[in-house]
Scaffold this motif. Structure first.
Motif, mmCIF file in Angstrom:
data_model
loop_
_atom_site.group_PDB
_atom_site.id
_atom_site.type_symbol
_atom_site.label_atom_id
_atom_site.label_comp_id
_atom_site.label_asym_id
_atom_site.label_seq_id
_atom_site.Cartn_x
_atom_site.Cartn_y
_atom_site.Cartn_z
ATOM 1 N N HIS A 1 -46.642 1.151 -33.290
ATOM 2 C CA HIS A 1 -45.189 1.145 -33.104
ATOM 3 C C HIS A 1 -44.859 -0.007 -32.170
ATOM 4 O O HIS A 1 -45.335 -0.053 -31.033
ATOM 5 C CB HIS A 1 -44.694 2.456 -32.502
ATOM 6 N N VAL A 2 -44.076 -0.942 -32.654
ATOM 7 C CA VAL A 2 -43.700 -2.119 -31.870
ATOM 8 C C VAL A 2 -42.264 -1.961 -31.397
ATOM 9 O O VAL A 2 -41.370 -1.679 -32.197
ATOM 10 C CB VAL A 2 -43.828 -3.409 -32.703
ATOM 11 N N VAL B 1 -39.354 -4.103 -29.954
ATOM 12 C CA VAL B 1 -38.943 -5.495 -29.766
ATOM 13 C C VAL B 1 -38.237 -5.612 -28.418
ATOM 14 O O VAL B 1 -37.216 -4.959 -28.189
ATOM 15 C CB VAL B 1 -38.004 -5.949 -30.898
ATOM 16 N N SER C 1 -44.242 1.164 -37.434
ATOM 17 C CA SER C 1 -42.831 1.413 -37.137
ATOM 18 C C SER C 1 -42.373 0.407 -36.097
ATOM 19 O O SER C 1 -43.183 -0.166 -35.366
ATOM 20 C CB SER C 1 -42.605 2.849 -36.643
ATOM 21 N N ILE C 2 -41.067 0.201 -36.057
ATOM 22 C CA ILE C 2 -40.489 -0.759 -35.120
ATOM 23 C C ILE C 2 -39.338 -0.096 -34.379
ATOM 24 O O ILE C 2 -38.527 0.615 -34.977
ATOM 25 C CB ILE C 2 -39.973 -2.022 -35.839
ATOM 26 N N VAL D 1 -36.085 -9.523 -34.909
ATOM 27 C CA VAL D 1 -36.990 -8.558 -35.533
ATOM 28 C C VAL D 1 -37.758 -9.161 -36.703
ATOM 29 O O VAL D 1 -38.810 -8.653 -37.095
ATOM 30 C CB VAL D 1 -36.198 -7.318 -36.005
ATOM 31 N N PHE E 1 -41.597 -9.886 -36.516
ATOM 32 C CA PHE E 1 -42.408 -8.671 -36.477
ATOM 33 C C PHE E 1 -42.527 -8.048 -37.865
ATOM 34 O O PHE E 1 -43.595 -7.579 -38.262
ATOM 35 C CB PHE E 1 -41.795 -7.672 -35.489
ATOM 36 N N PHE F 1 -37.402 2.577 -38.566
ATOM 37 C CA PHE F 1 -36.840 1.944 -37.384
ATOM 38 C C PHE F 1 -36.158 2.990 -36.524
ATOM 39 O O PHE F 1 -35.521 3.902 -37.031
ATOM 40 C CB PHE F 1 -35.759 0.928 -37.784
#
Length: 228
Positions: free
Chosen positions: A136-137, A139, A168-169, A183, A186, A214
């Protein structure tokens, strides 16, 4: 220990006035500095003794800490975990991953937490693709941190080998309002992870990715799900 209010620890001709509202006479006021000469010397002596005792106590505490540390270091040599085969450690490492969310880039959670224990554990963790197959990133809002997180995510996914991914972001509306393109790198990185381990001319299927979405519900374009 409770004290008698009328008691004084040294000889004093005005002790009957202590702890009262009686106003001392002029003669009594004149005698007070003389009365306090020796008690003040005694107080200074006691304070010096306390300081010496405190220094000795600090020294003993330091020696205790050093001894305890060295004892613990020796006992650690007897720890059974030192004798576990790498394959067993890998299985234990995998079970330490969060079960309710994708792994995050944070030193307080596995797998990065495992990498901080020792160089051997770090080497084992780096060569265990399952530890890096979810991510999970978040930003960052600060542009200067975005490059750092991107680089860490890139290294993270590279360690995942060719395993299926769960990605997931998280991105705040503040970032989207400031620069909605932040974004994109990524997303491109995660999409590029599909081809990991597949030669460009290979007919093998793309690497499956589970897209868990997201935060804030922002999904510019979908990511493929693995076949059921």
């Amino acid at each position: 220990m409770p004290r008698n209010p009328s008691h004084c620890s040294f000889e004093s001709s005005v002790k009957h006035l202590l702890h009262t509202n009686v106003i001392p006479s002029a003669q009594e006021c004149a005698r007070i500095p003389d009365i306090l000469v020796q008690p003040r010397k005694d107080l200074a002596t006691i304070e010096e003794e306390i300081q010496r005792t405190q220094q000795k106590l600090d020294e003993l505490k330091y020696r205790r800490e050093v001894l305890a540390t060295d004892i613990d270091a020796h006992l650690a040599l007897l720890s059974p975990v030192r004798r576990l085969p790498d394959d067993i450690l890998r299985e234990i490492f995998v079970t330490s991953l969060a079960s309710t969310h994708n792994a995050i880039i944070a030193s307080r959670e596995a797998p990065l937490l495992l990498c901080q224990v020792c160089s051997d554990w770090r080497k084992i963790a780096f060569t265990t693709p399952r530890l890096w197959s979810s991510l999970h990133v978040v930003v960052p809002t600060e542009p200067q941190l975005q490059d750092t997180i991107f680089s860490l995510a890139q290294q993270w996914l590279a360690r995942s080998g060719i395993l299926p991914l769960s990605l997931s972001i998280g991105i705040s509306f503040a970032v989207l309002d400031e620069d909605h393109t932040a974004v994109f790198p990524f997303l491109e990185l995660m999409l590029a992870a599909q081809t990991a381990g597949n030669p460009s001319n290979s007919q093998s299927p793309l690497r499956p990715i589970i897209w868990t979405g997201f935060r804030n519900g922002f999904t510019p374009y979908p990511l493929p799900l693995p076949p059921s």
